[in-house]
Design a protein around this motif. Structure first.
Motif, PDB file in Angstrom:
ATOM      1  N   PHE A  25       2.551 -10.577  -2.045  1.00  0.00           N
ATOM      2  CA  PHE A  25       1.892 -10.036  -0.796  1.00  0.00           C
ATOM      3  C   PHE A  25       1.470  -8.662  -1.348  1.00  0.00           C
ATOM      4  N   HIS A  26       2.735  -7.899  -2.355  1.00  0.00           N
ATOM      5  CA  HIS A  26       2.571  -7.013  -2.803  1.00  0.00           C
ATOM      6  C   HIS A  26       1.567  -6.586  -3.340  1.00  0.00           C
ATOM      7  N   ASN A  27       1.530  -7.099  -4.189  1.00  0.00           N
ATOM      8  CA  ASN A  27       0.438  -7.445  -5.331  1.00  0.00           C
ATOM      9  C   ASN A  27      -1.014  -7.484  -5.129  1.00  0.00           C
ATOM     10  N   GLU A  28      -1.157  -7.852  -3.946  1.00  0.00           N
ATOM     11  CA  GLU A  28      -2.738  -7.931  -3.327  1.00  0.00           C
ATOM     12  C   GLU A  28      -2.823  -6.656  -2.198  1.00  0.00           C
ATOM     13  N   ASN A  29      -2.018  -6.349  -1.787  1.00  0.00           N
ATOM     14  CA  ASN A  29      -2.074  -4.824  -1.262  1.00  0.00           C
ATOM     15  C   ASN A  29      -1.976  -3.903  -1.513  1.00  0.00           C
ATOM     16  N   ARG A  30      -1.794  -3.766  -3.021  1.00  0.00           N
ATOM     17  CA  ARG A  30      -0.983  -2.729  -3.963  1.00  0.00           C
ATOM     18  C   ARG A  30      -1.883  -1.295  -3.461  1.00  0.00           C
ATOM     19  N   GLN A  31      -3.274  -1.617  -4.016  1.00  0.00           N
ATOM     20  CA  GLN A  31      -3.808  -0.265  -3.391  1.00  0.00           C
ATOM     21  C   GLN A  31      -4.450  -0.179  -2.010  1.00  0.00           C
ATOM     22  N   ALA A  32      -4.612  -0.645  -0.750  1.00  0.00           N
ATOM     23  CA  ALA A  32      -4.867  -0.848   0.076  1.00  0.00           C
ATOM     24  C   ALA A  32      -3.642   0.115   0.485  1.00  0.00           C
ATOM     25  N   PHE A  33      -2.384   0.368   0.356  1.00  0.00           N
ATOM     26  CA  PHE A  33      -1.216   0.918   0.883  1.00  0.00           C
ATOM     27  C   PHE A  33      -1.061   1.587   0.070  1.00  0.00           C
ATOM     28  N   ALA A  34      -1.896   1.847  -1.258  1.00  0.00           N
ATOM     29  CA  ALA A  34      -1.148   3.340  -2.450  1.00  0.00           C
ATOM     30  C   ALA A  34      -1.470   4.500  -0.907  1.00  0.00           C
ATOM     31  N   ASP A  35      -1.881   5.001  -0.181  1.00  0.00           N
ATOM     32  CA  ASP A  35      -2.118   6.544   0.725  1.00  0.00           C
ATOM     33  C   ASP A  35      -0.336   6.355   1.034  1.00  0.00           C
ATOM     34  N   THR A  36      -0.230   5.682   1.707  1.00  0.00           N
ATOM     35  CA  THR A  36       1.303   5.444   3.070  1.00  0.00           C
ATOM     36  C   THR A  36       2.260   4.705   2.366  1.00  0.00           C
ATOM     37  N   GLU A  37       2.269   5.119   1.050  1.00  0.00           N
ATOM     38  CA  GLU A  37       4.058   4.828   1.208  1.00  0.00           C
ATOM     39  C   GLU A  37       4.294   5.454  -0.368  1.00  0.00           C
ATOM     40  N   PRO A  38       5.766   5.784  -1.036  1.00  0.00           N
ATOM     41  CA  PRO A  38       5.845   6.202  -1.441  1.00  0.00           C
ATOM     42  C   PRO A  38       4.739   5.607  -3.069  1.00  0.00           C
ATOM     43  N   VAL A  39       5.721   6.102  -4.109  1.00  0.00           N
ATOM     44  CA  VAL A  39       4.834   6.105  -5.408  1.00  0.00           C
ATOM     45  C   VAL A  39       6.639   4.810  -5.371  1.00  0.00           C
ATOM     46  N   ARG A  40       5.322   3.472  -6.122  1.00  0.00           N
ATOM     47  CA  ARG A  40       6.510   2.483  -6.772  1.00  0.00           C
ATOM     48  C   ARG A  40       7.001   2.717  -8.819  1.00  0.00           C
TER      49      ARG A  40
END
Length: 179
Positions: A25-40
């Motif tokens: 889940f995290h890897n498939e959505n990594r780019q999609a969530f990039a602008d709404t989450e903290p830097v991981r």
């Protein structure tokens, strides 16, 4: 493992047994969530990092401090989202914070509304909390709509309150009371 069920979804409480599915889940959505989450950190997306986070989530739920559920469609083991109540306070406060996210390819199906509605029920009936707060970025119109549909009330804007993708962002503060 502890589960909550809705008409279309299964919500499974965080547990290390979910490592493979959550890692996907995290890897498939990594780019999609990039602008709404903290830097991981880099290890957030690795098997070891995900497993460590799930163990930590499990520890927090055992202490009744946080309950993170992973969302799947009924009959499937593929994670399509997560919903969480955190910073749970009891005593005279009886409150928590709500957060959630849905996989990019599953947005627009009403999953967020369905999952949030179920965790609100859990918070108010099982935990007997009085107040749930959620912070939403003003540009996140989909989440604002979820809040509105479920009766959350806007309480104002918290200026630069959460760091998102390396930038301090304003958020609308919503709340729902257990009347």
């Amino acid at each position: 493992m502890y589960h909550l069920f809705t008409e279309r979804l299964t919500l499974t409480l965080s547990h290390p047994k979910l490592t493979d599915a959550v890692c996907r889940f995290h890897n498939e959505n990594r780019q999609a969530f990039a602008d709404t989450e903290p830097v991981r950190p880099a290890d957030f997306y690795t098997f070891r990092g995900v497993r460590a986070n799930l163990k930590y989530d499990d520890k927090l739920s055992r202490k009744c401090e946080e309950f993170r559920f992973w969302i799947t469609e009924k009959g499937s083991s593929k994670v399509v989202g997560t919903v969480c109540i955190s910073s749970i306070l009891f005593g005279s406060v009886k409150s928590c914070f709500l957060s959630y996210k849905i996989a990019q390819n599953c947005q627009g199906k009403g999953y967020a509304t369905e999952a949030v509605k179920e965790i609100v029920h859990f918070a108010f009936t099982v935990l007997q909390l009085h107040r749930i707060e959620s912070y939403v970025m003003p540009r996140n119109t989909k989440s604002i709509r979820v809040m509105e549909k479920l009766g959350f009330m806007p309480e104002g804007v918290s200026k630069r309150c959460l760091e998102v993708n390396g930038v301090w962002e304003d958020h609308i503060r919503f709340s729902l009371l257990n009347e």
